[in-house]
Design an enzyme around this catalytic site. Sequence first.
Site, mmCIF file in Angstrom:
data_model
loop_
_atom_site.group_PDB
_atom_site.id
_atom_site.type_symbol
_atom_site.label_atom_id
_atom_site.label_comp_id
_atom_site.label_asym_id
_atom_site.label_seq_id
_atom_site.Cartn_x
_atom_site.Cartn_y
_atom_site.Cartn_z
ATOM 1 N N SER A 1 -33.215 -9.527 49.101
ATOM 2 C CA SER A 1 -34.601 -9.996 49.028
ATOM 3 C C SER A 1 -35.738 -9.592 49.704
ATOM 4 O O SER A 1 -36.164 -8.217 49.234
ATOM 5 C CB SER A 1 -34.275 -11.684 49.294
ATOM 6 O OG SER A 1 -35.639 -12.373 48.764
ATOM 7 N N ASP B 1 -40.237 4.073 47.286
ATOM 8 C CA ASP B 1 -41.014 4.315 46.256
ATOM 9 C C ASP B 1 -42.327 5.255 46.654
ATOM 10 O O ASP B 1 -42.859 6.179 45.925
ATOM 11 C CB ASP B 1 -41.372 3.145 45.216
ATOM 12 C CG ASP B 1 -40.229 2.635 44.534
ATOM 13 O OD1 ASP B 1 -39.166 3.214 44.591
ATOM 14 O OD2 ASP B 1 -40.461 1.814 43.558
ATOM 15 N N LYS C 1 -30.751 -8.747 45.243
ATOM 16 C CA LYS C 1 -31.356 -10.013 44.854
ATOM 17 C C LYS C 1 -32.978 -9.828 44.807
ATOM 18 O O LYS C 1 -33.609 -9.863 45.457
ATOM 19 C CB LYS C 1 -31.130 -11.068 46.119
ATOM 20 C CG LYS C 1 -31.809 -12.393 45.855
ATOM 21 C CD LYS C 1 -31.553 -13.446 47.035
ATOM 22 C CE LYS C 1 -32.285 -14.796 46.715
ATOM 23 N NZ LYS C 1 -33.854 -14.574 46.573
#
Length: 451
Positions: free
Chosen positions: A289, A300, A314
Site C-alpha cells: 500500500s 518511475d 496492494k
Amino acid sequence: MTRALLSALTFFFLFVANTHADNGKQERDLYQDLETFANVLTLIQQYYVDEVDSGKVINGAINGMLGSLDPHSAYMTAEDFKALEEETSGSFTGIGIEISIRDGVLTAVTPIEGTPADRQGIRPGDQIVRINGELTKTMTLMEAVKKLRGEVGTKVTITVHRPEWKEPRDFTLTREAIPLVSVNSMTLEPGFGYLRISNFQTSTTRDVLDALNVLGKKHPLRGLILDLRNNPGGLLDQAVKVADIFLDKGVIVSTKGRYKEEQMIFEAHPDGTHNDYPLVVLVNSGSASGSEIVAGALQDHKRAIILGTTTFGKGSVQTVLPLPEGAGLRLTTAKYYTPNGLSIQATGIKPDMVVPLNPASLDKTNPSAPPQRNIREKDLPNHLKNETVRPSAGSSGEKDPANQEASFEQVDEIQQTSKRLEQDNQLRTALIILRSLHLTDQQRNPRKDDN
C-alpha cells in the site's frame, strides 16, 4: 445491537441504491433482494432449532457480503472503529502483528519490529490456526484482531503452522502497549544514512524530516537508504508527503474509481531543500500500500534504485464510511496508479535489483528447509485484478564524564551498525551501491563539495 446492525445494513443498501443504480430496474432488483434478506431472517427467527441471536446473524451477513468483494473491505463495530483510530494515531495494545485472511486461513502478513510477535519469531506467511485454543477458521478478520488484542500484561496463545513443520506449534505471548514508532534512523558511515519507515501514521512526515535533519548534522548526506521492508502501509496522505520530500515535481500517485470524487492526482512540490543525494529503497513482499506508493513514485521518476524482492501488490484505496451509532464501513473505493499510469494491484513493485532474503532468515530448527514463501495481495481470495500489469577524536587529558558517556554510546552504535550490516544482506548491498553512486557522482562533478 440488533437495531444498530439492521440500521447499518439498511444504510448500506440504501446508499448503494441511491448512488450506484444505473436505472430503475436495478434499483427495484436491489429492494427485492433486501426484502428477500428480511424474509430469510424472519424464517430463521421463527423456525430455527435454537433461539437465534439476530445481531450475530446480521453481523455475519454483513461480513459475508463485504468478504465477497475483496480482502480489504470490512464492517467495523463502534469498538473496531475506535481501535482503528488509535492505531493510526500511533499505538495500540496487543502482540504486534499484521494479519490477513488467505485461502480462508488467518495468516501473518508481517510482525511489527520489536514487538512480542517479532521477538518470538513469528514470520510473514505463518498460519494462525488457533487463538487460545479456538479455531480461527470461522473467525472474521476483525474478530481475530479483537482476540489478539487485550490489556497490557495479559497472555494469549496462538497455534502456528508452517509448511516446513511436521506439526503446528504454540506460542504464548504477553500483550504490550505497541507504540508504532513510525521512523527509525542511524548513520551507517559518515555521510551515508539509513532511515526506516515501519508504517505511515499521522506523524510520519514530520518524523522523517526530523530524522533527515539529525542524519545531516555531523556530515552532509552523500547517500540514503530508505527501508520500507515489511511496511504494511497506513495513511495515504503521509505516504504522498514522504515521497514529496525526495521529489521536486511530477505526479506521485493517482487514484481512479467509478465516480468523479475518486479521481485524484497527487503531485510533488519544490520545497527549497536539496535532497538530491543518491537514494536506495529497500522493499520486500511485506511492503504494501503506502510503501508501494513511495517506492513506485521514486522508481518511475528514476529518483531511487529499488532493491529487494517484489512487493505485496496492494494497489487499492479504502475509504472509511461512518455508520449509525459509531460503527463504520471500510470499503474499497478506488485503485491507485504509479506516475507511469500502471496499477500495481496484485503484481507489486518489481525491484530494479532483485536481492533475496538472507540465508540466515531460514528456519533455524530446520536449516535444510526451503525459504518461506511470503503471502502477497495476489494470494488473497477475491483480490482485485490488475488491468494494466508492470567518530570524532577526543581531547587529551582527563575526559569529561558526559563526553565519555557519549563516546561509549558512539562505540556501541558502531558495533550495532556493523552487526546489522553483517546480518542484513539487502542492507549491505544497498550500502555498496550508495558508495558506488557517490564515487560516480564525484567523478562526474569533481568540484562538488563533499565536506
